[in-house]
Design an enzyme around this catalytic site. Structure first.
Site, short mmCIF file in Angstrom:
data_model
loop_
_atom_site.label_atom_id
_atom_site.label_comp_id
_atom_site.label_asym_id
_atom_site.label_seq_id
_atom_site.Cartn_x
_atom_site.Cartn_y
_atom_site.Cartn_z
CG HIS A 1 -31.24 34.95 -70.46
ND1 HIS A 1 -30.27 35.01 -69.49
CD2 HIS A 1 -31.21 36.17 -71.08
CE1 HIS A 1 -29.68 36.20 -69.52
NE2 HIS A 1 -30.22 36.91 -70.48
CD GLU B 1 -32.79 39.71 -69.37
OE1 GLU B 1 -32.57 40.84 -68.92
OE2 GLU B 1 -31.90 38.99 -69.88
CG HIS C 1 -39.43 31.77 -84.48
ND1 HIS C 1 -39.16 31.68 -85.82
CD2 HIS C 1 -39.02 30.58 -83.95
CE1 HIS C 1 -38.63 30.51 -86.10
NE2 HIS C 1 -38.52 29.82 -84.98
#
Length: 320
Positions: free
Chosen positions: A170, A234, A261
């Site tokens: 993540h 997350e 990004h």
């Protein structure tokens, strides 16, 4: 012209780096492979795309636009020779981006392997109360969380770790208003909320979102139920920020720069952007803006940039 959000993927997270040689070496040491490089000498920058690509990897052999869990490293020419150039890692002021997270088969052995190789840690397994996570530092001091795929008691006496089983699990960003952010990522980007971790004592909540199948709700033996996944986002919310009209997180693209990004790939780029237009998103760059007609950028409620590109497996568009 239609678009199906269930076919979207959270493709990559972009980080600016000072010295690409050192950074690529670090992520390759973690077990990642350089699956694509886009050189832009006219604009004085190169892009390096790294992903887990062993036969045991989730997206082994897939085109780079048909994956989740890629790390994109952006190198602006000359930074490696500038003694004053420094990346903002998002965890010192100004804060915003938090970390990448790698899930591993044996967290004790994985951390020892990193330490033996001379890499530094923000938090070792033995530091503090949380003995099931660690944070390594990459060459630019970005935090890389290390989380276990298996219960600690099953691996504590084993000395081996197999990097081919690792996952780019993540990317964490901090958010001001969870209601606004969750609405955006679910209703606009089409993600599902896979897991919520509430920490009332320490006054913060974690929200894990992504595409694909639902996740188990319960944590088993201290293992995050989504630890075997790739391409999750997350969102970290610290209580009270939503009530402060002057509070703002740093998007990483204003000075000082660092994180750039996240990127989603879509089934039909034109149709997806038309849908975003209907959803009245804030645009950083429409498809029709500028010279690059195969990339768009929308802004989330905190002003983080979200790149939108075509999944080339589903519909060829660009010669990447």
């Amino acid at each position: 012209m239609t678009t199906d959000v269930t076919k979207y993927k959270l493709n990559h997270s972009m980080l600016r780096v000072k010295d690409p040689k050192r950074s690529v070496e670090f992520y390759e040491f973690l077990g990642m492979t350089l699956i694509n490089k886009i050189e832009n000498p006219d604009a004085n920058f190169d892009l390096y795309f790294l992903a887990f690509d062993s036969p045991k990897a989730v997206s082994h052999g897939s085109h780079w636009t048909d994956r989740e869990g890629i790390v994109e490293l952006t190198h602006n020419y000359g930074t490696e020779n500038d003694p004053d150039y420094k990346i903002a890692n998002g965890n010192t002021d100004p804060r915003g981006f938090g970390h990448l997270a790698i899930s591993v088969d044996n967290i004790q052995a994985a951390c020892q392997r990193l330490e033996d190789a001379g890499y530094k840690f923000q938090k070792k397994l033995s530091d503090g109360k949380m003995r099931h996570i660690a944070f390594a530092l990459d060459p630019d001091n970005y935090w890389v969380e290390i989380v276990p795929q298996n219960p600690l008691e099953e691996t504590e006496n084993k000395k081996e770790t197999d990097t081919s089983t690792y996952r780019m699990n993540h990317t964490m960003i901090r958010i001001k208003d969870p209601e606004a952010s969750l609405t955006f990522y679910k209703d606009v980007l089409g993600m599902d909320l896979k897991r919520t971790s509430e920490n009332e004592k320490n006054r913060f909540n974690l929200y894990f979102l992504g595409y694909g199948a639902p996740a188990p709700e319960a944590t088993v033996n201290g293992v995050n139920p989504v630890a075997d996944r790739e391409g999750l986002l997350e969102l970290t919310w610290n209580y009270g920020t939503e009530k402060d009209p002057d509070f703002k997180y740093h998007d990483g693209n204003a000075q000082p720069q660092g994180f750039g990004h996240i990127c989603i790939v879509v089934d039909d780029l034109d149709a997806a952007c038309a849908r975003f237009e209907e959803k009245k998103v804030n645009w950083k760059k429409r498809l029709t803006d500028g010279r690059m007609k195969n990339i768009a950028f929308v802004l989330d409620p905190d002003g983080y940039w979200i790149e939108v590109i075509q999944n080339e497996k589903l519909k060829p568009r660009s010669n990447w």
